[in-house]
Motif scaffolding. Structure first.
Motif, PDB file in Angstrom:
ATOM      1  N   GLY A 200      34.448  44.229  25.016  1.00 39.65           N
ATOM      2  CA  GLY A 200      33.716  45.293  25.716  1.00 39.65           C
ATOM      3  C   GLY A 200      33.423  44.921  27.159  1.00 39.65           C
ATOM      4  N   ALA A 201      33.066  43.650  27.379  1.00 45.24           N
ATOM      5  CA  ALA A 201      32.796  43.171  28.741  1.00 45.24           C
ATOM      6  C   ALA A 201      34.055  43.251  29.601  1.00 45.24           C
ATOM      7  N   ILE A 202      35.186  42.910  29.023  1.00 41.26           N
ATOM      8  CA  ILE A 202      36.455  42.984  29.753  1.00 41.26           C
ATOM      9  C   ILE A 202      36.785  44.436  30.074  1.00 41.26           C
ATOM     10  N   ALA A 203      36.629  45.316  29.098  1.00 40.77           N
ATOM     11  CA  ALA A 203      36.921  46.740  29.317  1.00 40.77           C
ATOM     12  C   ALA A 203      36.036  47.318  30.411  1.00 40.77           C
ATOM     13  N   ALA A 204      34.750  46.974  30.393  1.00 40.97           N
ATOM     14  CA  ALA A 204      33.826  47.477  31.418  1.00 40.97           C
ATOM     15  C   ALA A 204      34.193  46.937  32.794  1.00 40.97           C
ATOM     16  N   GLU A 205      34.575  45.668  32.860  1.00 39.85           N
ATOM     17  CA  GLU A 205      34.964  45.075  34.141  1.00 39.85           C
ATOM     18  C   GLU A 205      36.242  45.714  34.675  1.00 39.85           C
TER      19      GLU A 205
ATOM     20  N   GLY B 125      40.409  35.940  33.075  1.00 48.10           N
ATOM     21  CA  GLY B 125      41.863  35.943  32.952  1.00 48.10           C
ATOM     22  C   GLY B 125      42.404  37.263  32.435  1.00 48.10           C
ATOM     23  N   ALA B 126      41.812  37.762  31.370  1.00 47.76           N
ATOM     24  CA  ALA B 126      42.269  39.041  30.814  1.00 47.76           C
ATOM     25  C   ALA B 126      42.021  40.165  31.806  1.00 47.76           C
ATOM     26  N   GLY B 127      40.854  40.150  32.443  1.00 47.13           N
ATOM     27  CA  GLY B 127      40.557  41.178  33.441  1.00 47.13           C
ATOM     28  C   GLY B 127      41.550  41.169  34.585  1.00 47.13           C
ATOM     29  N   THR B 128      41.874  39.989  35.072  1.00 47.13           N
ATOM     30  CA  THR B 128      42.832  39.865  36.166  1.00 47.13           C
ATOM     31  C   THR B 128      44.207  40.365  35.754  1.00 47.13           C
ATOM     32  N   ALA B 129      44.663  39.953  34.577  1.00 45.09           N
ATOM     33  CA  ALA B 129      45.984  40.374  34.109  1.00 45.09           C
ATOM     34  C   ALA B 129      46.044  41.884  33.894  1.00 45.09           C
TER      35      ALA B 129
ATOM     36  N   ALA C  12      55.113  36.087  37.240  1.00 45.72           N
ATOM     37  CA  ALA C  12      54.867  34.702  36.829  1.00 45.72           C
ATOM     38  C   ALA C  12      53.376  34.381  36.876  1.00 45.72           C
ATOM     39  N   GLY C  13      52.685  34.865  37.887  1.00 48.13           N
ATOM     40  CA  GLY C  13      51.249  34.636  37.990  1.00 48.13           C
ATOM     41  C   GLY C  13      50.485  35.235  36.826  1.00 48.13           C
TER      42      GLY C  13
ATOM     43  N   ILE D 150      47.765  34.352  31.440  1.00 48.49           N
ATOM     44  CA  ILE D 150      47.718  34.561  29.993  1.00 48.49           C
ATOM     45  C   ILE D 150      47.949  33.253  29.250  1.00 48.49           C
ATOM     46  N   VAL D 151      48.939  32.483  29.677  1.00 48.96           N
ATOM     47  CA  VAL D 151      49.217  31.198  29.045  1.00 48.96           C
ATOM     48  C   VAL D 151      48.023  30.261  29.182  1.00 48.96           C
ATOM     49  N   GLY D 152      47.396  30.255  30.350  1.00 49.43           N
ATOM     50  CA  GLY D 152      46.237  29.402  30.573  1.00 49.43           C
ATOM     51  C   GLY D 152      45.086  29.716  29.639  1.00 49.43           C
ATOM     52  N   VAL D 153      44.816  30.981  29.426  1.00 47.44           N
ATOM     53  CA  VAL D 153      43.749  31.398  28.515  1.00 47.44           C
ATOM     54  C   VAL D 153      44.089  30.985  27.079  1.00 47.44           C
TER      55      VAL D 153
END
Length: 106
Positions: free
Chosen positions: A8-13, A64-68, A88-89, A94-97
């Motif tokens: 939910g926090a990711i969706a709101a962001e 990370g998810a928000g950025t992607a 690639a970025g 995603i790989v980092g998370v």
């Protein structure tokens, strides 16, 4: 429950950041209100998430998810270009998370 709050926090962001694109420097009222409300909701949900999920893991997933997702929205809905470096970025985020979560961060 913590990961549901985090989603939910990711969706709101993501909603807030998308609305930010349309604020025209905070000169348009509705997108500006949506931006502020979205970030407030996002931080409230993130704070609740931290009751059960470690801060390092929660923040890595949230940012990370928000950025992607925002980068993907930019490409598919806002007319931003995609090139190999951008792809690639996003993949590295995603790989980092995933690696952080597999590392057993508590």
């Amino acid at each position: 429950m913590g990961y549901l709050l985090l989603a939910g926090a990711i969706a709101a962001e993501v909603c807030a950041t998308t609305a930010l694109k349309y604020t025209d420097g905070f000169s348009k009222l509705l997108p500006s209100l949506l931006t502020v409300l979205g970030y407030v909701v996002s931080f409230l949900l993130l704070a609740q998430t931290l009751r059960t999920v470690s801060v390092g893991t929660a923040y890595a997933i949230w940012s990370g998810a928000g950025t992607a997702v925002i980068a993907t929205i930019g490409v598919f809905f806002l007319g931003e270009g995609m090139n190999a470096a951008k792809a690639a970025g996003i993949a590295l985020i995603i790989v980092g998370v995933v690696v952080l979560n597999m590392g057993g961060a508590h």
